[in-house]
Design a protein around this motif. Structure first.
Motif, short mmCIF file in Angstrom:
data_model
loop_
_atom_site.label_atom_id
_atom_site.label_comp_id
_atom_site.label_asym_id
_atom_site.label_seq_id
_atom_site.Cartn_x
_atom_site.Cartn_y
_atom_site.Cartn_z
N TRP A 49 0.84 -1.20 0.00
CA TRP A 49 0.00 0.00 0.00
C TRP A 49 0.87 1.25 0.00
O TRP A 49 0.62 2.19 -0.76
CB TRP A 49 -0.94 -0.02 1.20
CG TRP A 49 -2.01 1.03 1.12
CD1 TRP A 49 -2.03 2.23 1.74
CD2 TRP A 49 -3.23 0.95 0.36
NE1 TRP A 49 -3.18 2.91 1.42
CE2 TRP A 49 -3.93 2.14 0.57
CE3 TRP A 49 -3.78 -0.03 -0.47
CZ2 TRP A 49 -5.16 2.40 -0.01
CZ3 TRP A 49 -5.01 0.23 -1.06
CH2 TRP A 49 -5.68 1.43 -0.83
N ARG A 52 2.36 1.93 -3.24
CA ARG A 52 1.35 2.11 -4.30
C ARG A 52 1.51 1.04 -5.38
O ARG A 52 1.41 1.31 -6.57
CB ARG A 52 1.40 3.51 -4.88
CG ARG A 52 1.14 4.59 -3.86
CD ARG A 52 1.22 5.99 -4.46
NE ARG A 52 1.10 7.01 -3.44
CZ ARG A 52 -0.04 7.52 -2.99
NH1 ARG A 52 -1.18 7.07 -3.46
NH2 ARG A 52 -0.05 8.45 -2.07
N ASP A 53 1.78 -0.19 -4.92
CA ASP A 53 2.07 -1.31 -5.82
C ASP A 53 0.85 -2.24 -5.87
O ASP A 53 0.73 -3.18 -5.09
CB ASP A 53 3.31 -2.05 -5.31
CG ASP A 53 3.79 -3.12 -6.26
OD1 ASP A 53 3.01 -3.56 -7.13
OD2 ASP A 53 4.96 -3.53 -6.12
N ALA A 54 -0.04 -1.97 -6.81
CA ALA A 54 -1.28 -2.73 -6.93
C ALA A 54 -1.03 -4.20 -7.23
O ALA A 54 -1.75 -5.07 -6.74
CB ALA A 54 -2.16 -2.11 -8.01
N GLU A 55 0.01 -4.51 -8.00
CA GLU A 55 0.32 -5.91 -8.31
C GLU A 55 0.78 -6.66 -7.06
O GLU A 55 0.39 -7.81 -6.85
CB GLU A 55 1.37 -6.00 -9.42
CG GLU A 55 0.90 -5.48 -10.76
CD GLU A 55 -0.24 -6.30 -11.36
OE1 GLU A 55 -0.31 -7.52 -11.12
OE2 GLU A 55 -1.07 -5.70 -12.06
N ALA A 58 -2.30 -7.31 -4.94
CA ALA A 58 -3.13 -8.38 -5.50
C ALA A 58 -2.51 -9.74 -5.26
O ALA A 58 -3.22 -10.73 -5.05
CB ALA A 58 -3.35 -8.14 -7.00
N ALA A 82 -6.00 -5.95 -8.64
CA ALA A 82 -4.92 -5.06 -9.08
C ALA A 82 -5.50 -3.82 -9.76
O ALA A 82 -5.03 -2.70 -9.52
CB ALA A 82 -3.96 -5.80 -10.00
N TYR A 85 -7.05 -1.50 -7.15
CA TYR A 85 -6.05 -0.83 -6.31
C TYR A 85 -5.11 0.08 -7.10
O TYR A 85 -4.27 0.75 -6.49
CB TYR A 85 -5.22 -1.86 -5.54
CG TYR A 85 -5.91 -2.45 -4.33
CD1 TYR A 85 -6.95 -1.81 -3.68
CD2 TYR A 85 -5.51 -3.68 -3.83
CE1 TYR A 85 -7.56 -2.35 -2.57
CE2 TYR A 85 -6.12 -4.24 -2.71
CZ TYR A 85 -7.13 -3.57 -2.09
OH TYR A 85 -7.73 -4.12 -0.98
N ALA A 86 -5.24 0.13 -8.42
CA ALA A 86 -4.39 1.02 -9.21
C ALA A 86 -4.60 2.46 -8.72
O ALA A 86 -5.72 2.87 -8.42
CB ALA A 86 -4.75 0.91 -10.69
N SER A 88 -3.94 3.66 -5.91
CA SER A 88 -4.27 3.72 -4.49
C SER A 88 -2.99 3.55 -3.69
O SER A 88 -2.02 2.99 -4.16
CB SER A 88 -5.24 2.59 -4.12
OG SER A 88 -6.47 2.74 -4.77
N GLY A 89 -3.04 4.00 -2.47
CA GLY A 89 -1.92 3.78 -1.58
C GLY A 89 -1.57 5.02 -0.80
O GLY A 89 -2.20 6.07 -0.93
#
Length: 148
Positions: A49, A52-55, A58, A82, A85-86, A88-89
């Motif tokens: 988070w 900011r790493d959506a991958e 996920a 993913a 959450y793109a 996001s963070g």
């Protein structure tokens, strides 16, 4: 997935995790320490988070995992998580209030906040499943802010 939830509801009543304590808004629930394998889930979530790493976020979920956020429809599966959450963070600090495991299923109930110190600004429940590699993954993540 339904089997996981049913088992958790059955287990929640008799598995010891943390001593329950009465709590009020003026006297919040104290955080507890988690076993290392469960704590890793929270620390990896915080790291993903903050970065900011959506991958990476996920990847913490089971292939068929869910995110259940207020004001949004449910999201299921790593690719959809993913995408959700793109962009996001930011700062995130997670604490645990209670947990339990039975076999390959478990849960964590806790709180979150953006600052290292201070009260939690929201709460969450994580339903967990241990996969074939021995690691715990998030089967569902439901969160809710404390503001009305």
């Amino acid at each position: 997935m339904l089997r996981v939830f049913a088992l958790l509801f059955l287990c929640a009543g008799w598995l010891p995790a943390a001593s329950a304590q009465p709590a009020t808004e003026a006297d919040p629930i104290a955080a507890i320490a988690l076993p290392d394998a469960l704590d890793r889930v929270l620390r990896d979530y915080e790291a993903g988070w903050r970065a900011r790493d959506a991958e990476a976020l996920a990847a913490l979920f089971t292939e068929d995992g869910f995110i259940l956020r207020p004001g949004h429809p449910p999201v299921q599966g790593r690719p959809a998580i993913a995408m959700a959450y793109a962009n996001s963070g930011g700062p995130l600090h997670l604490s645990a209030y209670a947990y339990a495991t039975e076999g390959d299923v478990g849960y964590i109930i806790g709180g979150y906040r953006g600052q290292a110190d201070g009260p939690d600004t929201g709460k969450y429940t994580l339903t967990l499943r241990r996969e074939g590699d021995g690691r715990w993954y998030i089967a569902s993540d439901m969160e809710n802010g404390n503001r009305r």
